[in-house]
Design an enzyme around this catalytic site. Sequence first.
Site, PDB file in Angstrom:
ATOM      1  N   ASN A   9      37.816  32.286  37.786  1.00  0.00           N
ATOM      2  CA  ASN A   9      39.268  32.460  37.870  1.00  0.00           C
ATOM      3  C   ASN A   9      39.664  32.298  39.336  1.00  0.00           C
ATOM      4  O   ASN A   9      39.439  33.199  40.140  1.00  0.00           O
ATOM      5  CB  ASN A   9      39.627  33.861  37.344  1.00  0.00           C
ATOM      6  CG  ASN A   9      41.088  34.209  37.583  1.00  0.00           C
ATOM      7  OD1 ASN A   9      41.903  33.342  37.909  1.00  0.00           O
ATOM      8  ND2 ASN A   9      41.423  35.491  37.425  1.00  0.00           N
ATOM      9  N   LYS A  11      42.551  32.213  40.597  1.00  0.00           N
ATOM     10  CA  LYS A  11      43.815  32.889  40.957  1.00  0.00           C
ATOM     11  C   LYS A  11      44.707  31.917  41.744  1.00  0.00           C
ATOM     12  O   LYS A  11      44.664  30.715  41.489  1.00  0.00           O
ATOM     13  CB  LYS A  11      43.529  34.175  41.724  1.00  0.00           C
ATOM     14  CG  LYS A  11      42.503  35.036  40.975  1.00  0.00           C
ATOM     15  CD  LYS A  11      42.386  36.425  41.480  1.00  0.00           C
ATOM     16  CE  LYS A  11      41.345  37.170  40.643  1.00  0.00           C
ATOM     17  NZ  LYS A  11      41.216  38.573  40.993  1.00  0.00           N
ATOM     18  N   HIS A  93      45.741  38.862  32.203  1.00  0.00           N
ATOM     19  CA  HIS A  93      44.967  39.337  33.355  1.00  0.00           C
ATOM     20  C   HIS A  93      45.692  40.542  33.962  1.00  0.00           C
ATOM     21  O   HIS A  93      46.929  40.581  33.984  1.00  0.00           O
ATOM     22  CB  HIS A  93      44.825  38.216  34.391  1.00  0.00           C
ATOM     23  CG  HIS A  93      43.870  38.580  35.491  1.00  0.00           C
ATOM     24  ND1 HIS A  93      44.234  39.396  36.538  1.00  0.00           N
ATOM     25  CD2 HIS A  93      42.559  38.283  35.678  1.00  0.00           C
ATOM     26  CE1 HIS A  93      43.178  39.572  37.331  1.00  0.00           C
ATOM     27  NE2 HIS A  93      42.151  38.896  36.827  1.00  0.00           N
ATOM     28  N   GLU A  95      46.342  41.377  36.872  1.00  0.00           N
ATOM     29  CA  GLU A  95      47.316  41.076  37.929  1.00  0.00           C
ATOM     30  C   GLU A  95      48.666  40.708  37.330  1.00  0.00           C
ATOM     31  O   GLU A  95      49.717  41.055  37.869  1.00  0.00           O
ATOM     32  CB  GLU A  95      46.764  39.956  38.835  1.00  0.00           C
ATOM     33  CG  GLU A  95      45.712  40.513  39.794  1.00  0.00           C
ATOM     34  CD  GLU A  95      44.614  39.535  40.172  1.00  0.00           C
ATOM     35  OE1 GLU A  95      44.803  38.318  40.030  1.00  0.00           O
ATOM     36  OE2 GLU A  95      43.548  40.010  40.621  1.00  0.00           O
ATOM     37  N   GLU A 165      37.625  43.958  32.344  1.00  0.00           N
ATOM     38  CA  GLU A 165      37.786  43.947  33.792  1.00  0.00           C
ATOM     39  C   GLU A 165      38.383  45.269  34.264  1.00  0.00           C
ATOM     40  O   GLU A 165      39.613  45.437  34.254  1.00  0.00           O
ATOM     41  CB  GLU A 165      38.715  42.808  34.213  1.00  0.00           C
ATOM     42  CG  GLU A 165      38.179  41.431  33.886  1.00  0.00           C
ATOM     43  CD  GLU A 165      38.708  40.376  34.848  1.00  0.00           C
ATOM     44  OE1 GLU A 165      37.892  39.681  35.453  1.00  0.00           O
ATOM     45  OE2 GLU A 165      39.932  40.282  35.012  1.00  0.00           O
ATOM     46  N   GLY A 171      38.098  42.501  42.861  1.00  0.00           N
ATOM     47  CA  GLY A 171      38.300  42.176  44.277  1.00  0.00           C
ATOM     48  C   GLY A 171      37.934  43.304  45.230  1.00  0.00           C
ATOM     49  O   GLY A 171      38.275  43.257  46.404  1.00  0.00           O
ATOM     50  N   SER A 211      34.275  41.930  40.704  1.00  0.00           N
ATOM     51  CA  SER A 211      33.263  41.866  41.757  1.00  0.00           C
ATOM     52  C   SER A 211      31.900  41.372  41.262  1.00  0.00           C
ATOM     53  O   SER A 211      30.856  41.884  41.680  1.00  0.00           O
ATOM     54  CB  SER A 211      33.146  43.209  42.480  1.00  0.00           C
ATOM     55  OG  SER A 211      34.379  43.529  43.107  1.00  0.00           O
TER      56      SER A 211
END
Length: 250
Positions: A9, A11, A93, A95, A165, A171, A211
Site C-alpha cells: 500500500n 498510500k 483503510h 486512514e 491492521e 507506521g 509495521s
Amino acid sequence: MRNILIAGNWKMNMTVTEAAAFFKSFRIKKNDKVELLFCPPYVDLPMARFFLENSSIRWGAQNVYPEEKGAFTGEISPAMLKDLGCSYVICGHSERRQILGESDEFVARKVKAVLAVGMVPILCVGETAEERKLGQTEERIGSEIRTALFELSEEDAARLVIAYEPIWAIGSGTAATPADAEDISSFIRKTVKAVAGKKAAEAVRILYGGSVTDENIGDFLKEKDIDGGLVGGASLKAETFLSIYKKACE
Ligand code: PGA
C-alpha cells in the site's frame, strides 16, 4: 489451501515519474503459492499496467467510490479500476476511516461495489490503542466485519481479503506480536463463519498489516490464520519489498 498475498500500500507516495522508474526495474520470480500486489495512487495505475502486465505481479487501488457513474466530482468508479486491470481494491483503510470519516456502512457499500465488477476487496479492520486498552478490540472488529459482510452471499464473502491492521501499529515501527495478530485473525475467521458460513470462513484470506518488514513477515506467516501482509512503508523500497516477497516464498 489459501494462497499467500503480499500487498504493498503506497498510500500518497510516488509521482507517476517515480512509479515508472520503480516498476520498470521491479521483477520477481513467479511463485504459484504467493501473490504480489501493488496498490499505488490512482494516477500511477496506468504505469503499473504498462510495466507489470506481462508479469505475475498484480496491481490494485487504495480506494473506490461505490457508485457506477455520475455526478460524483473527484471520485473513481469500480468499472474504471477494472478497466485499468486492477484485481484488488483496498476498502476502509483506517486512514480513510479516521481522516475522511468513512463509516462501516459506507465501507460495506464499497466492498459490494468492488465484488459486483469482479475485483477483490481488501477490507481493512483494526482497533485504536485506546480501544485495545479498554478491551474493546473484538467489539470494534466484529462490528466492522458484520457490517461489511451483512448483505453478501457466502460465495462473495469467500472471495474477500480481510486485513487486520491495528491502528497503533501502522507506521509506528512497532508491529503486533505474531501471537496477538493470530488471536485476532482467528477471531476474524470465526466472525466470518458466524456471518457468512463455514466455506467462506475457510476461504477468506486474512492479512496482517502494521509495521511489517522483511524481518517480521516470516513469523506472521507461520501463524495458522494469517495468509499474508499488507505492507505500507516497507513497500516503497524495492529491495525491502522484494525481500518480504522472498521470505513469503520460503
Ligand atoms: P505500515 O502501513 O506498513 O507503514 O505500518 C501499513 C498500512 O497502513 O497498510
